[in-house]
Write an enzyme that holds these catalytic residues in place. Structure first.
Site, PDB file in Angstrom:
ATOM      1  N   SER A   1      -5.549  54.398  22.678  1.00 44.58           N
ATOM      2  CA  SER A   1      -4.586  53.071  23.111  1.00 44.58           C
ATOM      3  C   SER A   1      -5.113  52.368  23.836  1.00 44.58           C
ATOM      4  O   SER A   1      -5.430  52.736  25.258  1.00 44.58           O
ATOM      5  CB  SER A   1      -3.370  53.840  23.463  1.00 44.58           C
ATOM      6  OG  SER A   1      -2.480  52.811  24.095  1.00 44.58           O
TER       7      SER A   1
ATOM      8  N   HIS B   1      -5.518  51.692  18.689  1.00 49.83           N
ATOM      9  CA  HIS B   1      -4.119  51.539  18.607  1.00 49.83           C
ATOM     10  C   HIS B   1      -3.615  50.557  19.704  1.00 49.83           C
ATOM     11  O   HIS B   1      -4.127  50.499  20.852  1.00 49.83           O
ATOM     12  CB  HIS B   1      -3.609  53.014  19.208  1.00 49.83           C
ATOM     13  CG  HIS B   1      -1.827  53.273  19.165  1.00 49.83           C
ATOM     14  ND1 HIS B   1      -1.314  53.168  17.657  1.00 49.83           N
ATOM     15  CD2 HIS B   1      -1.167  52.744  20.205  1.00 49.83           C
ATOM     16  CE1 HIS B   1      -0.096  53.375  18.426  1.00 49.83           C
ATOM     17  NE2 HIS B   1       0.175  53.390  19.648  1.00 49.83           N
TER      18      HIS B   1
ATOM     19  N   ASP C   1      -0.792  48.680  21.456  1.00 48.90           N
ATOM     20  CA  ASP C   1       0.705  48.534  21.772  1.00 48.90           C
ATOM     21  C   ASP C   1       1.040  47.356  22.369  1.00 48.90           C
ATOM     22  O   ASP C   1       0.862  46.780  23.333  1.00 48.90           O
ATOM     23  CB  ASP C   1       0.849  49.629  22.966  1.00 48.90           C
ATOM     24  CG  ASP C   1       0.536  51.273  22.717  1.00 48.90           C
ATOM     25  OD1 ASP C   1       1.182  51.480  21.484  1.00 48.90           O
ATOM     26  OD2 ASP C   1      -0.238  51.805  23.083  1.00 48.90           O
TER      27      ASP C   1
ATOM     28  N   MET D   1       4.459  45.437  23.683  1.00 47.80           N
ATOM     29  CA  MET D   1       5.831  45.705  24.349  1.00 47.80           C
ATOM     30  C   MET D   1       6.273  44.330  24.831  1.00 47.80           C
ATOM     31  O   MET D   1       5.489  43.655  25.108  1.00 47.80           O
ATOM     32  CB  MET D   1       5.456  46.617  25.532  1.00 47.80           C
ATOM     33  CG  MET D   1       4.971  47.818  25.239  1.00 47.80           C
ATOM     34  SD  MET D   1       4.524  48.826  26.614  1.00 47.80           S
ATOM     35  CE  MET D   1       3.926  50.346  26.032  1.00 47.80           C
TER      36      MET D   1
ATOM     37  N   HIS E   1       1.365  48.631  17.186  1.00 47.49           N
ATOM     38  CA  HIS E   1       2.363  49.457  17.330  1.00 47.49           C
ATOM     39  C   HIS E   1       3.528  48.528  18.039  1.00 47.49           C
ATOM     40  O   HIS E   1       3.276  48.318  19.242  1.00 47.49           O
ATOM     41  CB  HIS E   1       2.236  50.788  18.228  1.00 47.49           C
ATOM     42  CG  HIS E   1       3.597  51.496  18.577  1.00 47.49           C
ATOM     43  ND1 HIS E   1       3.242  52.584  19.813  1.00 47.49           N
ATOM     44  CD2 HIS E   1       4.833  51.627  18.418  1.00 47.49           C
ATOM     45  CE1 HIS E   1       4.768  53.169  19.838  1.00 47.49           C
ATOM     46  NE2 HIS E   1       5.490  52.494  18.745  1.00 47.49           N
TER      47      HIS E   1
ATOM     48  N   MET F   1       6.634  47.416  19.635  1.00 43.28           N
ATOM     49  CA  MET F   1       7.766  47.930  20.552  1.00 43.28           C
ATOM     50  C   MET F   1       8.597  46.600  20.875  1.00 43.28           C
ATOM     51  O   MET F   1       8.564  46.130  22.189  1.00 43.28           O
ATOM     52  CB  MET F   1       7.524  48.775  21.776  1.00 43.28           C
ATOM     53  CG  MET F   1       6.851  50.186  21.109  1.00 43.28           C
ATOM     54  SD  MET F   1       5.926  50.819  22.609  1.00 43.28           S
ATOM     55  CE  MET F   1       4.234  50.198  22.124  1.00 43.28           C
TER      56      MET F   1
ATOM     57  N   MET G   1       6.884  59.826  18.317  1.00 45.09           N
ATOM     58  CA  MET G   1       6.577  59.654  19.603  1.00 45.09           C
ATOM     59  C   MET G   1       6.640  60.926  20.533  1.00 45.09           C
ATOM     60  O   MET G   1       7.717  61.549  20.240  1.00 45.09           O
ATOM     61  CB  MET G   1       7.550  58.735  20.167  1.00 45.09           C
ATOM     62  CG  MET G   1       7.329  57.272  19.808  1.00 45.09           C
ATOM     63  SD  MET G   1       5.776  56.435  20.138  1.00 45.09           S
ATOM     64  CE  MET G   1       5.701  56.579  22.010  1.00 45.09           C
TER      65      MET G   1
ATOM     66  N   ASP H   1       1.791  60.065  19.449  1.00 43.52           N
ATOM     67  CA  ASP H   1       1.492  59.075  20.365  1.00 43.52           C
ATOM     68  C   ASP H   1       2.177  59.587  21.548  1.00 43.52           C
ATOM     69  O   ASP H   1       3.483  59.597  21.733  1.00 43.52           O
ATOM     70  CB  ASP H   1       2.084  57.861  20.009  1.00 43.52           C
ATOM     71  CG  ASP H   1       1.638  56.655  20.795  1.00 43.52           C
ATOM     72  OD1 ASP H   1       0.806  56.624  21.912  1.00 43.52           O
ATOM     73  OD2 ASP H   1       1.964  55.330  20.635  1.00 43.52           O
TER      74      ASP H   1
HETATM   75  C1  DX5 Z   1       3.502  54.276  24.882  1.00 39.12           C
HETATM   76  C2  DX5 Z   1       2.498  53.871  23.865  1.00 39.12           C
HETATM   77  C3  DX5 Z   1       1.525  54.600  23.845  1.00 39.12           C
HETATM   78  C4  DX5 Z   1       0.627  54.882  25.322  1.00 39.12           C
HETATM   79  C5  DX5 Z   1       0.022  56.141  25.098  1.00 39.12           C
HETATM   80  O1  DX5 Z   1       4.800  53.621  24.725  1.00 39.12           O
HETATM   81  O2  DX5 Z   1       3.051  53.677  22.579  1.00 39.12           O
HETATM   82  O3  DX5 Z   1       0.413  54.339  22.772  1.00 39.12           O
HETATM   83  O4  DX5 Z   1      -0.165  54.148  25.502  1.00 39.12           O
HETATM   84  O5  DX5 Z   1      -0.561  56.515  26.419  1.00 39.12           O
HETATM   85  P1  DX5 Z   1      -1.004  57.918  26.849  1.00 39.12           P
HETATM   86  O6  DX5 Z   1      -1.854  58.447  25.894  1.00 39.12           O
HETATM   87  O7  DX5 Z   1      -1.485  57.727  28.149  1.00 39.12           O
HETATM   88  O8  DX5 Z   1       0.191  58.926  26.911  1.00 39.12           O
HETATM   89 ZN    ZN Z   2       1.795  53.419  20.961  1.00 36.29          ZN
END
Ligand code: DX5
Ligand code: ZN
Length: 223
Positions: free
Chosen positions: A8, A33, A35, A37, A67, A69, A138, A176
């Site tokens: 990620s 990956h 992310d 947000m 991903h 969010m 998750m 994840d």
């Molecule tokens: C959280 C993200 C994850 C995050 C995982 O909302 O979707 O992908 O980056 O990070 P670690 O592996 O550090 O928990």
């Molecule tokens: Zn993620």
């Protein structure tokens, strides 16, 4: 299915993002990956399609799973597909019309992912599993890297594995949140084949060693 390690990039050094992505890929990562947000669906803000487009322009051709969010989500799907997403994964809570949103992803040309928060039941799969290429469980509440793995995710993974096997479809089962060398074996034994890890990889100095350790823990738990 071949296990995939998916760093990620939320945990990468953003001042050197292209180099960080190249470094984890040459260290043995299978996919990236990404992310996204929005400070609305989750209480944090990260990166958008322009960043993915820049990575593609810089020659990064690895599989990228995005991903999302974000809420609302529909309008961004085309932007991420155009920017170069291979998989686009969404939360059912981020749309009023889940079937339409999943169909939009498929029409965009990306592979279709659906993600389940720790408190989101898998029951919705009964209606939509035939549309999916990836199911993400998750193991933390979404929004931040570096949180601790929630153990009840293991039973949920095992349940999702049964549903995938019963569907007869070629669906990846991704985990994840809080995945580390010391718990990835249990995660693999519960049925995951696609492993997101942020801080566990980018928080170490030797990415190749960490990815090899993760891979070895998967194979000892599954063979
Ligand atoms: C959280 C993200 C994850 C995050 C995982 O909302 O979707 O992908 O980056 O990070 P670690 O592996 O550090 O928990
Ligand atoms: Zn993620």
């Amino acid at each position: 299915m071949e296990p995939w390690i998916s760093p990620s990039i939320l945990a990468a050094d953003f001042s050197r993002l292209g180099d960080e992505v190249r470094a984890v890929l040459s260290a043995g990562a299978n996919t990236i990956h990404f992310d996204v947000m929005d400070n609305h669906y989750v209480p944090n803000l990260s990166i958008g399609p322009l960043v993915l487009e820049s990575l593609r322009k810089a020659g990064i051709d690895a599989v990228v799973d995005v991903h999302l969010m974000v809420k609302p989500v529909d309008r961004l799907i085309g932007d991420f597909a155009t920017a170069g997403a291979d998989y686009i994964t969404i939360h059912p809570e981020s749309t009023e019309h889940l079937h339409r949103t999943l169909s939009l992803i498929a029409e965009s040309g990306a592979k279709v992912g659906l993600v389940f928060n720790p408190a989101t039941p898998l029951s919705i799969l009964e209606e939509v599993i035939h549309l999916l290429d990836l199911i993400l469980i998750m193991s933390v509440n979404p929004g931040f890297g570096g949180q601790s793995f929630i153990n009840s995710s293991l039973d949920k993974l095992a349940h999702a594995r049964e549903l995938i096997d019963a569907s007869g479809r070629n669906i990846r089962l991704q985990i994840d949140g809080g995945v580390k060398v010391n718990n990835i074996g249990q995660v693999a034994a519960a049925g995951a084949d696609t492993f997101v890890a942020g801080t566990a990889i980018f928080g170490t100095d030797d990415y190749a060693k960490t990815i090899a350790d993760l891979r070895n823990a998967i194979s000892s738990a599954t063979t």
